[in-house]
Design a protein around this motif. Structure first.
Motif, short mmCIF file in Angstrom:
data_model
loop_
_atom_site.label_atom_id
_atom_site.label_comp_id
_atom_site.label_asym_id
_atom_site.label_seq_id
_atom_site.Cartn_x
_atom_site.Cartn_y
_atom_site.Cartn_z
N THR A 165 -5.90 34.53 -28.82
CA THR A 165 -5.19 35.45 -27.94
C THR A 165 -5.89 35.57 -26.59
O THR A 165 -5.24 35.58 -25.53
CB THR A 165 -5.07 36.83 -28.60
OG1 THR A 165 -4.42 36.70 -29.87
CG2 THR A 165 -4.28 37.79 -27.72
N LEU A 168 -4.31 34.80 -22.84
CA LEU A 168 -4.28 35.81 -21.78
C LEU A 168 -4.98 35.32 -20.53
O LEU A 168 -4.51 35.54 -19.40
CB LEU A 168 -4.92 37.11 -22.29
CG LEU A 168 -4.13 37.85 -23.39
CD1 LEU A 168 -4.99 38.93 -24.02
CD2 LEU A 168 -2.84 38.43 -22.82
N GLN A 210 5.84 32.47 -25.97
CA GLN A 210 4.45 32.06 -26.11
C GLN A 210 3.64 33.08 -26.90
O GLN A 210 2.77 32.72 -27.71
CB GLN A 210 3.82 31.84 -24.74
CG GLN A 210 4.38 30.64 -23.99
CD GLN A 210 3.90 30.58 -22.56
OE1 GLN A 210 4.52 31.11 -21.65
NE2 GLN A 210 2.77 29.95 -22.36
N ILE A 211 3.92 34.37 -26.67
CA ILE A 211 3.24 35.39 -27.46
C ILE A 211 3.63 35.27 -28.92
O ILE A 211 2.80 35.43 -29.83
CB ILE A 211 3.57 36.80 -26.91
CG1 ILE A 211 3.04 36.95 -25.47
CG2 ILE A 211 2.97 37.88 -27.80
CD1 ILE A 211 3.43 38.24 -24.79
N PHE A 237 -5.37 42.54 -24.60
CA PHE A 237 -4.25 42.52 -23.65
C PHE A 237 -4.55 43.41 -22.46
O PHE A 237 -4.37 43.00 -21.30
CB PHE A 237 -2.96 42.99 -24.34
CG PHE A 237 -2.15 41.90 -24.97
CD1 PHE A 237 -1.13 41.28 -24.26
CD2 PHE A 237 -2.39 41.49 -26.27
CE1 PHE A 237 -0.35 40.28 -24.83
CE2 PHE A 237 -1.63 40.49 -26.86
CZ PHE A 237 -0.61 39.88 -26.14
N THR A 241 1.43 43.87 -19.44
CA THR A 241 1.82 42.93 -20.49
C THR A 241 1.43 43.49 -21.85
O THR A 241 2.17 43.36 -22.84
CB THR A 241 1.15 41.56 -20.26
OG1 THR A 241 1.54 41.05 -18.98
CG2 THR A 241 1.56 40.56 -21.33
N PHE A 269 4.00 44.41 -25.00
CA PHE A 269 3.81 43.92 -26.36
C PHE A 269 3.64 45.07 -27.34
O PHE A 269 4.20 45.07 -28.44
CB PHE A 269 2.60 42.99 -26.41
CG PHE A 269 2.24 42.53 -27.80
CD1 PHE A 269 3.06 41.62 -28.46
CD2 PHE A 269 1.11 43.00 -28.45
CE1 PHE A 269 2.75 41.19 -29.75
CE2 PHE A 269 0.80 42.59 -29.73
CZ PHE A 269 1.61 41.68 -30.38
#
Length: 401
Positions: A37, A41, A65-66, A96, A103, A107
């Motif tokens: 992750t 990012l 993509q996430i 994040f 962003t 999420f």
């Protein structure tokens, strides 16, 4: 090592802002998820975070993509995947926020607030109906509790109403500050039942007649979160979309109890993002013939920031442990949320101070963190409301009006 060489991270995979090396509390599989992750990012979000912020547009294009990271809904069990520890899900929220709080909030609204509402308050059929597609991020969620005329009094002050009419519920009212609602496929809406006065929860799908979401303009915190004014005008919601176990505000509070702990991790992430940039600046910026990191006043500020981050992360981690053990209470999450977001305000201010006039330039990122901190300080309960929850937990007496 020379006397001027920084200590640096504990290993190449640790964050320099993780001064006590809390990442070591994660197991190998969890660290793999974190590093995967983190790379995403840094590669895909960090280079454009300021652009998203200035344009005030959510990076919805990143959703696929996430989804490939397989991190949506990690806190909930599925047939092919057990629920992850709260430590991991909280840590990801921190990752994040360290890069882009907007962003991260986009999420979190989906994976935490919306999915938690269905997971905690929905029936088995409802969980099977919505959560798999939300896990794959093919269906995106929003969460609608706050209202135009209500904030801290939301427990008893909901104006949005619900009325049972045959095989449908009729919803009327408005919601405000609803993140993701402009593009979400479904919004969790809480409304007061006209029959018994209790707060009920509903899954309102975007195509339902009588549902409208208008983007709020002129917002200067978390600008890349598309908050909306949601309007419900005789919105007909099938009985099957009423969350089975959402029958009072006490049920709604079960969701908030869990997600407030996530806000503590988000606050730590924002602190880290501002801190890392300020420390890098202090090492490179020279005044009076020396890097400003060598000045006592700057070193003092950096030490204070380090202490705030370290203490806040420790508190967030302990709440995650309590949640994982099933022994947490409202006051635990409330204390973590209010403490971490209060320390957050200090850290982003000091980071801006270290950068001087350059700190207000968006290209240096810190002013974005500075502004975004204000939203975290206010949402999911103000500091004052959370302090009242803590006081009630300590003394047994409620100071709420």
């Amino acid at each position: 090592m020379s006397e001027h060489e920084p200590l640096g991270p504990l290993s190449p995979d640790f964050l320099e802002s993780d001064f006590f090396g809390y990442q070591g509390m994660l197991d190998d599989d969890e660290i793999e998820v974190v590093l995967r992750t983190r790379r995403f990012l840094q590669d895909e979000v960090a280079p454009r975070a300021n652009e998203f912020w200035e344009k005030a547009v959510s990076p919805v294009h990143l959703m696929p993509q996430i989804a490939e990271l397989e991190i949506a809904g990690l806190g909930y069990a599925f047939d092919d995947r057990k629920a992850s520890r709260k430590l991991l899900t909280g840590w990801l929220e921190m990752e994040f926020a360290r890069v882009d709080p907007s962003t991260g909030t986009m999420f979190s609204v989906h994976s935490s607030l919306a999915m938690s509402s269905i997971s905690i308050l929905g029936s088995d059929e409802q969980r099977a109906r919505w959560l798999p597609a939300m896990r794959r991020m093919e269906t995106i969620g929003a969460f609608g509790l706050s209202e135009p005329h209500g904030g801290s009094d939301v427990a008893g002050g909901l104006e949005t109403t619900a009325r049972l009419d045959g095989d449908h519920w009729i919803l009327n009212g408005s919601k405000r500050w609803i993140g993701n609602a402009t593009f979400a496929d479904l919004t969790i809406v809480f409304a007061k039942d006209e029959a018994d006065g209790e707060v009920k929860g509903f899954v309102v799908e975007k195509e339902f007649e009588g549902f409208r979401a208008d983007k709020i303009e002129g917002k200067y915190s978390l600008r890349a979160v598309e908050n909306a004014d949601v309007h419900l005008e005789n919105c007909r919601v099938p009985v099957a979309n009423k969350l089975a176990d959402a029958n009072s505000f006490a049920d709604t509070a079960k969701v908030l109890r869990l997600t407030r702990g996530g806000v503590a991790f988000q606050a730590v992430g924002v602190m880290m993002g501002a801190y890392e940039r300020a420390v890098a600046y202090a090492r490179e910026r020279e005044q009076f013939g020396a890097p400003i990191a060598s000045f006592q006043l700057i070193s003092d500020l950096i030490a204070r920031m380090t202490a705030n981050i370290t203490a806040s992360l420790g508190m967030a981690i302990r709440v995650a442990q309590l949640q994982g053990n099933g022994i947490h209470h409202d006051e635990h999450a409330a204390l973590a949320k209010t403490f971490c977001t209060t320390r957050l305000r200090e850290v982003v201010g000091w980071a801006r101070e270290i950068m001087g006039g350059n700190g207000i330039l968006i290209e240096n990122d810190v002013i974005r963190f500075f502004a975004d901190a204000e939203a975290l300080y206010s949402y999911e309960g103000t500091a004052q409301i959370n302090n009242l929850i803590v006081g009630r937990g300590v003394t047994g007496f409620s100071a709420f009006v």
